[in-house]
Design a protein around this motif. Structure first.
Motif, mmCIF file in Angstrom:
data_model
loop_
_atom_site.group_PDB
_atom_site.id
_atom_site.type_symbol
_atom_site.label_atom_id
_atom_site.label_comp_id
_atom_site.label_asym_id
_atom_site.label_seq_id
_atom_site.Cartn_x
_atom_site.Cartn_y
_atom_site.Cartn_z
ATOM 1 N N ARG A 1 24.787 44.022 38.336
ATOM 2 C CA ARG A 1 25.031 45.477 38.284
ATOM 3 C C ARG A 1 26.043 45.879 39.360
ATOM 4 O O ARG A 1 26.974 46.632 39.091
ATOM 5 C CB ARG A 1 23.737 46.278 38.477
ATOM 6 C CG ARG A 1 22.703 46.084 37.398
ATOM 7 C CD ARG A 1 21.661 47.199 37.410
ATOM 8 N NE ARG A 1 22.223 48.440 36.918
ATOM 9 C CZ ARG A 1 22.367 48.746 35.631
ATOM 10 N NH1 ARG A 1 21.970 47.920 34.693
ATOM 11 N NH2 ARG A 1 22.895 49.893 35.261
ATOM 12 N N ASP A 33 22.841 54.712 34.037
ATOM 13 C CA ASP A 33 22.713 55.067 35.459
ATOM 14 C C ASP A 33 23.974 55.765 35.958
ATOM 15 O O ASP A 33 24.263 55.728 37.154
ATOM 16 C CB ASP A 33 22.514 53.782 36.280
ATOM 17 C CG ASP A 33 23.680 52.800 36.098
ATOM 18 O OD1 ASP A 33 24.423 52.934 35.101
ATOM 19 O OD2 ASP A 33 23.863 51.924 36.953
ATOM 20 N N ARG A 40 13.166 48.725 35.196
ATOM 21 C CA ARG A 40 13.742 47.790 36.170
ATOM 22 C C ARG A 40 13.751 48.447 37.559
ATOM 23 O O ARG A 40 13.733 49.672 37.679
ATOM 24 C CB ARG A 40 15.149 47.356 35.734
ATOM 25 C CG ARG A 40 16.152 48.465 35.735
ATOM 26 C CD ARG A 40 17.555 47.988 35.347
ATOM 27 N NE ARG A 40 18.454 49.113 35.272
ATOM 28 C CZ ARG A 40 19.203 49.411 34.224
ATOM 29 N NH1 ARG A 40 19.162 48.673 33.133
ATOM 30 N NH2 ARG A 40 19.998 50.461 34.269
ATOM 31 N N ARG A 70 27.183 44.009 27.928
ATOM 32 C CA ARG A 70 27.156 43.185 26.710
ATOM 33 C C ARG A 70 28.133 42.008 26.827
ATOM 34 O O ARG A 70 27.828 40.889 26.421
ATOM 35 C CB ARG A 70 27.518 44.038 25.491
ATOM 36 C CG ARG A 70 26.391 44.965 25.057
ATOM 37 C CD ARG A 70 26.839 45.932 23.966
ATOM 38 N NE ARG A 70 25.751 46.791 23.561
ATOM 39 C CZ ARG A 70 24.859 46.490 22.614
ATOM 40 N NH1 ARG A 70 24.982 45.367 21.937
ATOM 41 N NH2 ARG A 70 23.882 47.314 22.322
#
Ligand code: DC
Length: 225
Positions: A105, A127, A183, A39
């Motif tokens: 990521r 994840d 994704r 975020r």
């Protein structure tokens, strides 16, 4: 207690962070909200006027972004307190794009792993059990029905004075679930060795109790082995 990692994954608005925070407080260990990091990155991209659907342009921001999680659930982006801005709908609606970019990521996962190396943690995300901390002692996959999650997020937003409608929230939750679980890199899915926790009909306190039971059982099994 020996150093442990508790991974709590699950879809948007399943109550993971509320439960994870309380569990970490009870166990007196560190809580890490990985969603807040995605975020905060999104907040920065929007502030810079970068289109969050432009992966290349977003990747270019990586060297400029410094995210810090401080005690009291304070989130800093380049020293600025963004804790409340990152919960606003203008960030929520874009964050799944940012979270689907592999380079971003990898950048954030490296920091998350470092945090878990130092201390015992309760870390929540999408994840954590599958990718960030595959060796976590305890892995929980926390779910609730879409309708329950939308109502919870709607009430949370109203209590924080964030304007929204239930319909908007439900659409956003469904859309984010889809993007997060489809994704290519580290998608949302339960780890094979995770325990499923459905909180649709549980209060926050009941959910916290269940998580503590799961942790005690797992740690007990390890001590017995
Ligand atoms: O948990 P949250 O709603 O604050 O997460 C914000 C977004 O970040 C969400 O769309 C999924 C993504 N996210 C992720 O992909 N991986 C994580 N470990 C945590 C969050």
């Amino acid at each position: 207690m020996k150093k442990i990692a508790v991974a709590i994954d699950g879809p948007a608005a399943a109550g993971k962070s509320t439960v994870a925070k309380k569990v970490a407080d009870i166990l007196k260990i560190t809580y890490i909200d990985t969603g807040a990091m995605y975020r905060a990155f999104t907040w920065y991209a929007i502030k810079k006027g970068v289109n969050c659907q432009d992966e290349e342009a977003c990747n270019k921001l990586i060297p400029e972004v410094n995210i810090e999680l401080k005690p009291g659930h304070i989130v800093l982006c380049n020293g600025e307190d963004v804790s409340s801005d990152i919960r606003q709908p203008w960030v929520s609606s874009q964050v799944s794009y940012i979270a689907s970019y592999k380079q971003i990521r990898l950048f954030l996962v490296e920091q998350q792993r470092k945090m878990a190396e130092k201390d015992s943690v309760v870390m929540d995300g999408r994840d954590i059990g599958t990718y960030v901390l595959p060796n976590a002692e305890v892995k929980i996959y926390q779910i609730a029905s879409v309708e329950t999650r939308a109502v919870r997020r709607y009430e949370e937003n109203l209590s924080k004075g964030i304007p929204c409608t239930l319909e908007e929230i439900e659409n956003d939750v469904r859309r984010r679930d889809y993007i997060d679980s489809h994704r290519d890199f580290a998608p949302l899915k339960p780890a094979a060795d995770s325990v499923l926790l459905d909180t649709s009909y549980l209060s926050i306190d009941e959910s916290v109790e269940k998580v503590l039971e799961i942790i005690n059982k797992k740690i007990g099994e390890e001590t017995d082995a």
